[in-house]
Each structure stands twice: as C-alpha cells, then as structure tokens.
Design an enzyme around this catalytic site. Structure first.
Site, PDB file in Angstrom:
ATOM      1  N   CYS A 225     -26.523  13.876   4.880  1.00 12.48           N
ATOM      2  CA  CYS A 225     -25.648  12.885   5.505  1.00 12.48           C
ATOM      3  C   CYS A 225     -25.496  11.685   4.572  1.00 12.48           C
ATOM      4  CB  CYS A 225     -26.199  12.464   6.866  1.00 12.48           C
ATOM      5  SG  CYS A 225     -27.648  11.391   6.794  1.00 12.48           S
TER       6      CYS A 225
ATOM      7  N   LYS B 153      -0.040   1.539  12.058  1.00 12.02           N
ATOM      8  CA  LYS B 153      -0.228   2.697  11.189  1.00 12.02           C
ATOM      9  C   LYS B 153      -0.578   3.955  11.989  1.00 12.02           C
ATOM     10  CE  LYS B 153      -2.775   1.892   7.485  1.00 12.02           C
ATOM     11  NZ  LYS B 153      -3.758   1.218   6.595  1.00 12.02           N
TER      12      LYS B 153
ATOM     13  N   ASP C 266     -12.429   1.694   4.332  1.00  7.25           N
ATOM     14  CA  ASP C 266     -12.545   1.112   2.993  1.00  7.25           C
ATOM     15  C   ASP C 266     -13.776   0.212   2.835  1.00  7.25           C
ATOM     16  OD1 ASP C 266     -11.889  -1.098   4.440  1.00  7.25           O
ATOM     17  OD2 ASP C 266     -10.061  -1.585   3.351  1.00  7.25           O
ATOM     18  N   ASN C 267     -14.764   0.372   3.706  1.00  7.39           N
ATOM     19  CA  ASN C 267     -15.982  -0.439   3.549  1.00  7.39           C
ATOM     20  C   ASN C 267     -17.198   0.333   4.062  1.00  7.39           C
ATOM     21  OD1 ASN C 267     -16.862  -1.548   6.404  1.00  7.39           O
ATOM     22  ND2 ASN C 267     -14.633  -1.505   6.327  1.00  7.39           N
TER      23      ASN C 267
ATOM     24  N   CYS D   8     -28.592  10.027   3.464  1.00  6.15           N
ATOM     25  CA  CYS D   8     -29.348  10.717   2.413  1.00  6.15           C
ATOM     26  C   CYS D   8     -28.842  10.285   1.039  1.00  6.15           C
ATOM     27  CB  CYS D   8     -29.170  12.227   2.516  1.00  6.15           C
ATOM     28  SG  CYS D   8     -29.889  12.986   3.973  1.00  6.15           S
TER      29      CYS D   8
ATOM     30  N   CYS E 264     -13.507  -0.742  -2.131  1.00  3.40           N
ATOM     31  CA  CYS E 264     -12.078  -0.633  -2.406  1.00  3.40           C
ATOM     32  C   CYS E 264     -11.377  -1.909  -1.955  1.00  3.40           C
ATOM     33  CB  CYS E 264     -11.532   0.580  -1.662  1.00  3.40           C
ATOM     34  SG  CYS E 264      -9.755   0.601  -1.475  1.00  3.40           S
TER      35      CYS E 264
ATOM     36  N   ASN F  91       0.806  -1.224   0.000  1.00  2.00           N
ATOM     37  CA  ASN F  91       0.000   0.000   0.000  1.00  2.00           C
ATOM     38  C   ASN F  91       0.839   1.275   0.000  1.00  2.00           C
ATOM     39  OD1 ASN F  91      -2.329  -1.546   0.220  1.00  2.00           O
ATOM     40  ND2 ASN F  91      -2.219  -1.582   2.450  1.00  2.00           N
ATOM     41  N   LEU F  92       2.140   1.136  -0.027  1.00  2.43           N
ATOM     42  CA  LEU F  92       2.991   2.314   0.180  1.00  2.43           C
ATOM     43  C   LEU F  92       2.810   3.380  -0.895  1.00  2.43           C
ATOM     44  CD1 LEU F  92       6.399   0.881   1.470  1.00  2.43           C
ATOM     45  CD2 LEU F  92       4.614   2.057   2.767  1.00  2.43           C
TER      46      LEU F  92
HETATM   47 ZN    ZN Z   1     -29.653  12.201   6.057  1.00  2.00          ZN
END
Ligand code: ZN
Length: 257
Positions: free
Chosen positions: A161, A68, A116-117, A164, A177, A52-53
């Site tokens: 948010c 990390k 990432d999820n 929404c 990802c 991942n660097l």
């Molecule tokens: Zn909302």
C-alpha cells in the site's frame, strides 16, 4: 502460503471511483470509459480552469468555470458510447475526506486516485484499505512520477500500500504537483498507466506493482516491493480515519485538493 484467489470483476459490472478529474484522472478515465467499465463515479469539487486544459484532456474551452466532476461525467459517458459501451456515470461534487470516504466508497469495486497532494493520497489509501477496496494511486512532479496498484488485504500478510512505499505523509520540502508543477505529457503517461493497472486488478491480476516513470529519458521501470512488516496496515493499527493526522507539521497544503 499460497496466494488467495483474486476476484475477477466483469468490466461491464464494475464500478470505478475516480478521485480527482485532473491531469491523472482525465486520461485514466478516458481509457476506462473506452474499455467498457460499466459505471464511473467522478469526485472533484473544482471547476474547469483554462491553465490546465493541455493536460486535463476531458475538458474543452467552452467548459471553463463548470464543475469538473459534472463535465467529466458527461464526457466519459460520451466516450464510452463512442466505443459501443453503455457507461453510466455519476458526478460527486465533493472532496475525498475522512468524513466523506465511506459514502464515496459505497458500492465501488476499485478506486483510481489522482489528487495532487500527499495528505489526500494517504486519506484515500487508508480509507480503501479499511473498506477492502483496491486502489491505483499515482503522483507526478515535473518530469517524473510513479503509479501503484495497491491491494486491500490488511493484517500480517497485507498487500502493498501507499504507507509501505512512503511510510509517512511527506512534509516540509516534499515536492507536490500543486507547488512544483508538472510536465503535461508526464501526467498523461501516468494516467494511462493507472488505467492499465486498474484494468489488470479488475481482471484478477495480483496487486503490488509499483511503476516509475522518468520523462526526460523516457525510462519506465516496474518493481514489486515487499510490503513493509511495520506498515500500520500490517499491524491493523488504523481503524478510524478521524483519528489520523493527515497534514504534516509543516505541510499546509489543504486536505483534499
Ligand atoms: Zn502497507
């Protein structure tokens, strides 16, 4: 109805929580440290990995295997100092979960979420709304992504948010990802956009901006969707994170990664 006045937080007095020190959190954190945000808290329970660097730009090859959050916190402090800012940083070696949310949000003015999820993104979105903390969220898959400056006002005139925009935690075939991969420069762009949106919110800009980036054609689009009247935060239907189901029927992605 006139909009409520927005709070301006002097950058040197601001505390920003970075949820995840990955491909989004690293570039976002760099900009925030260099800009002089007074305190940066990094939450992540992973170790630095060699694969991942190229996109996790706070880490060096000599950091492999280290936590990390700790490496990022030290590097962000250096980056701030290099620009003449006394940035205090703190590492929290834990995931943002319903049971850790309250402690992680204590004393925080703004959250920059770069997990990432989707289950994690929804936990952060709900926790921030309940705690009254604005949050800049982003996601990227392959060549494209989005970044959202969400406010923290609940009720019938609530701020835009994540719920929404996505309505429910995407399940089944929804790409993440983690599963589909992402092009390194694409997350770099979105992390920088997150920092830009975060600095705007701290400077009193109204929330509600949703940016879309398409990396193959280099298209960037800014939208301002109307908050959904049926959003659970408009109805104040979520009061207890522990009572919400965050992992969908067919989505086995572990919560918090
Ligand atoms: Zn909302």
């Amino acid at each position: 109805m006139s909009p409520s006045p927005r709070r301006v937080t002097p950058l040197a007095d601001a505390t920003v929580l970075l949820v995840g020190a990955g491909g989004l959190g690293c570039p976002a954190g760099r900009v925030l440290a260099r800009s002089g945000v007074g305190r940066l808290v990094v939450s992540d329970d992973d170790q630095v990995e060699g694969t991942n660097l190229h996109r996790q730009v706070l880490f060096r090859e000599t950091d492999l295997g280290q936590p990390k959050a700790e490496v990022a916190a030290a590097r962000l402090r250096e980056l701030g100092a290099e620009a003449g800012h006394a940035v205090s940083t703190e590492a929290r070696l834990q995931r943002f979960l319903p049971e850790t949310a309250a402690a992680l949000l204590d004393g925080v003015d703004l959250v920059v979420e770069g997990s990432d999820n989707f289950p994690s993104k929804f936990v952060v979105a709900d926790a921030c709304m309940l705690a009254g903390v604005p949050v800049v969220q982003a996601g990227a898959v392959r060549w494209g992504g989005w970044a959202l400056a969400a406010g923290a006002r609940r009720g019938p005139s609530h701020d835009l948010c994540l719920r929404c925009v996505f309505e429910e935690v995407p399940t089944g075939d929804a790409l993440t990802c983690e599963l589909a991969g992402v092009v390194g420069p694409v997350v770099g762009v979105l992390g920088a956009l997150q920092a830009k949106l975060a600095l705007g919110l701290l400077n009193g800009e109204a929330p509600g901006t949703l940016m879309h980036y398409e990396g193959r054609r280099d298209r960037l689009r800014e939208t301002h969707p109307v908050p959904r009247a049926e959003c659970p935060h408009a109805r104040e239907a979520i009061d207890d994170l522990a009572a919400v189901r965050y992992v969908g029927e067919t989505n086995e992605a572990p919560l918090g990664r």
